[in-house]
Scaffold this active site. Structure first.
Site, PDB file in Angstrom:
ATOM      1  N   ALA A 218      12.668   0.097  10.906  1.00 38.08           N
ATOM      2  CA  ALA A 218      12.905   1.547  10.922  1.00 38.08           C
ATOM      3  C   ALA A 218      13.941   1.933  11.976  1.00 38.08           C
ATOM      4  O   ALA A 218      14.058   1.306  13.020  1.00 38.08           O
ATOM      5  CB  ALA A 218      11.603   2.295  11.183  1.00 38.08           C
TER       6      ALA A 218
ATOM      7  N   GLY B  89       0.832  -1.195   0.000  1.00 37.52           N
ATOM      8  CA  GLY B  89       0.000   0.000   0.000  1.00 37.52           C
ATOM      9  C   GLY B  89       0.863   1.239   0.000  1.00 37.52           C
ATOM     10  O   GLY B  89       2.084   1.159   0.171  1.00 37.52           O
TER      11      GLY B  89
ATOM     12  N   GLU C 203      14.295  -5.441  16.551  1.00 34.37           N
ATOM     13  CA  GLU C 203      14.711  -4.328  15.699  1.00 34.37           C
ATOM     14  C   GLU C 203      15.872  -4.793  14.835  1.00 34.37           C
ATOM     15  O   GLU C 203      16.925  -5.170  15.355  1.00 34.37           O
ATOM     16  CB  GLU C 203      15.084  -3.121  16.553  1.00 34.37           C
ATOM     17  CG  GLU C 203      13.882  -2.571  17.301  1.00 34.37           C
ATOM     18  CD  GLU C 203      14.186  -1.341  18.126  1.00 34.37           C
ATOM     19  OE1 GLU C 203      15.355  -0.893  18.160  1.00 34.37           O
ATOM     20  OE2 GLU C 203      13.251  -0.828  18.756  1.00 34.37           O
TER      21      GLU C 203
ATOM     22  N   ARG D  48       0.524   5.764   4.642  1.00 30.76           N
ATOM     23  CA  ARG D  48      -0.692   6.013   5.442  1.00 30.76           C
ATOM     24  C   ARG D  48      -1.937   5.359   4.842  1.00 30.76           C
ATOM     25  O   ARG D  48      -3.051   5.832   5.017  1.00 30.76           O
ATOM     26  CB  ARG D  48      -0.923   7.510   5.617  1.00 30.76           C
ATOM     27  CG  ARG D  48       0.168   8.217   6.373  1.00 30.76           C
ATOM     28  CD  ARG D  48       0.104   7.843   7.829  1.00 30.76           C
ATOM     29  NE  ARG D  48       1.002   8.676   8.612  1.00 30.76           N
ATOM     30  CZ  ARG D  48       1.937   8.198   9.418  1.00 30.76           C
ATOM     31  NH1 ARG D  48       2.104   6.906   9.525  1.00 30.76           N
ATOM     32  NH2 ARG D  48       2.693   9.002  10.103  1.00 30.76           N
TER      33      ARG D  48
ATOM     34  N   LYS E 188      -1.797  -0.180   5.725  1.00 30.03           N
ATOM     35  CA  LYS E 188      -1.188  -1.495   5.510  1.00 30.03           C
ATOM     36  C   LYS E 188      -0.616  -2.094   6.793  1.00 30.03           C
ATOM     37  O   LYS E 188      -0.783  -3.282   7.049  1.00 30.03           O
ATOM     38  CB  LYS E 188      -0.148  -1.456   4.391  1.00 30.03           C
ATOM     39  CG  LYS E 188       1.032  -0.555   4.650  1.00 30.03           C
ATOM     40  CD  LYS E 188       1.851  -0.346   3.389  1.00 30.03           C
ATOM     41  CE  LYS E 188       2.945   0.660   3.649  1.00 30.03           C
ATOM     42  NZ  LYS E 188       2.462   2.003   3.997  1.00 30.03           N
TER      43      LYS E 188
ATOM     44  N   HIS F  57       3.726   3.277  16.101  1.00 28.99           N
ATOM     45  CA  HIS F  57       3.703   1.833  15.854  1.00 28.99           C
ATOM     46  C   HIS F  57       3.903   1.056  17.152  1.00 28.99           C
ATOM     47  O   HIS F  57       3.219   0.051  17.383  1.00 28.99           O
ATOM     48  CB  HIS F  57       4.769   1.444  14.826  1.00 28.99           C
ATOM     49  CG  HIS F  57       4.370   1.724  13.419  1.00 28.99           C
ATOM     50  ND1 HIS F  57       4.030   0.729  12.546  1.00 28.99           N
ATOM     51  CD2 HIS F  57       4.253   2.887  12.731  1.00 28.99           C
ATOM     52  CE1 HIS F  57       3.718   1.265  11.374  1.00 28.99           C
ATOM     53  NE2 HIS F  57       3.848   2.566  11.467  1.00 28.99           N
ATOM     54  N   ARG F  58       4.810   1.509  18.002  1.00 24.70           N
ATOM     55  CA  ARG F  58       5.053   0.815  19.273  1.00 24.70           C
ATOM     56  C   ARG F  58       3.809   0.825  20.155  1.00 24.70           C
ATOM     57  O   ARG F  58       3.485  -0.177  20.779  1.00 24.70           O
ATOM     58  CB  ARG F  58       6.219   1.469  20.012  1.00 24.70           C
ATOM     59  CG  ARG F  58       7.562   1.106  19.460  1.00 24.70           C
ATOM     60  CD  ARG F  58       8.675   1.760  20.245  1.00 24.70           C
ATOM     61  NE  ARG F  58       9.969   1.373  19.706  1.00 24.70           N
ATOM     62  CZ  ARG F  58      11.043   2.131  19.749  1.00 24.70           C
ATOM     63  NH1 ARG F  58      11.007   3.321  20.337  1.00 24.70           N
ATOM     64  NH2 ARG F  58      12.178   1.703  19.234  1.00 24.70           N
TER      65      ARG F  58
ATOM     66  N   ARG G 268       0.734   0.959  19.282  1.00 20.64           N
ATOM     67  CA  ARG G 268      -0.338   0.167  18.691  1.00 20.64           C
ATOM     68  C   ARG G 268      -0.111  -1.339  18.855  1.00 20.64           C
ATOM     69  O   ARG G 268      -1.059  -2.114  18.824  1.00 20.64           O
ATOM     70  CB  ARG G 268      -0.430   0.531  17.203  1.00 20.64           C
ATOM     71  CG  ARG G 268      -1.734   0.158  16.555  1.00 20.64           C
ATOM     72  CD  ARG G 268      -1.853   0.708  15.174  1.00 20.64           C
ATOM     73  NE  ARG G 268      -0.753   0.277  14.318  1.00 20.64           N
ATOM     74  CZ  ARG G 268      -0.282   0.985  13.294  1.00 20.64           C
ATOM     75  NH1 ARG G 268      -0.805   2.151  13.002  1.00 20.64           N
ATOM     76  NH2 ARG G 268       0.692   0.531  12.561  1.00 20.64           N
TER      77      ARG G 268
END
Length: 185
Positions: free
Chosen positions: A35, A8, A61, A11, A14, A49-50, A52
């Site tokens: 990342a 995708g 990582e 934003r 995905k 992201h963390r 969520r």
């Protein structure tokens, strides 16, 4: 085991879609985050992201040796979720200090082909389910700069190679999944 590619734009939803798939499995989840926080904006994205992620998930990582990480964490009782391939590709392409002239041929770092092949081999040999998130960057206009074109070309080649060995490919637009290959999620 099932390999799923979730594609995708930026934003598009995905990552959230991939996370829902992993959570719905009731298996252990190893979340491989590619990342790196080189600036404030990226640090903020990583933070979102963390927050969520399910607290029971194991976060790994890994910015460069993605194939090795998949091999290490893949097992029948675990889902490996990789977020995301294009960030990993960027890390890999720009991992070594070198001149990137705006004209002429751009030479990838020595590690590029080795790590790309390691990733593809790890996916073929995965002992458990793997979900990969990747940006589809080839839907817009062709970029003007040689470096941007190089990245877009390599991202397109990587997405094609991963899609070819995936059991399922899903394109996300406006948060809505569209099945490209395989059975619905």
């Amino acid at each position: 085991m099932t390999i799923s590619l979730i594609l995708g734009g930026a934003r598009s939803g995905k990552s959230a879609h991939a996370e829902r798939l992993a959570a719905a499995s009731a298996k252990q989840v190893a979340y491989i985050a590619t990342a790196q926080a080189h600036d404030i904006e990226m640090a903020e994205r990583i933070g979102v992201h963390r927050q969520r992620r399910d607290a029971s998930w194991t976060t790994v990582e890994e910015a460069l040796a993605l194939g090795d990480a998949i091999r290490r964490w893949s097992s029948p009782e675990r889902i490996v979720l990789v977020d995301c391939l294009t960030v990993w590709l960027s890390n890999l392409l720009f991992s070594e200090q070198r001149d990137y002239p705006e004209v002429g041929r751009i030479i990838p770092p020595d590690s590029f082909h080795r790590e790309r092949q390691s990733l593809l081999d790890a996916l073929r040999d995965a002992a458990g389910e793997v979900i990969l998130v990747s940006n589809e960057v080839g839907l817009g206009i062709v970029p003007q700069g040689a470096i941007s074109r190089w990245f877009v070309d390599e991202a397109g080649r990587l997405n094609q190679a991963v899609a070819a060995i995936s059991d399922r490919a899903v394109f996300i637009a406006a948060g809505l999944p569209m099945l490209l290959k395989g059975k619905p999620c």
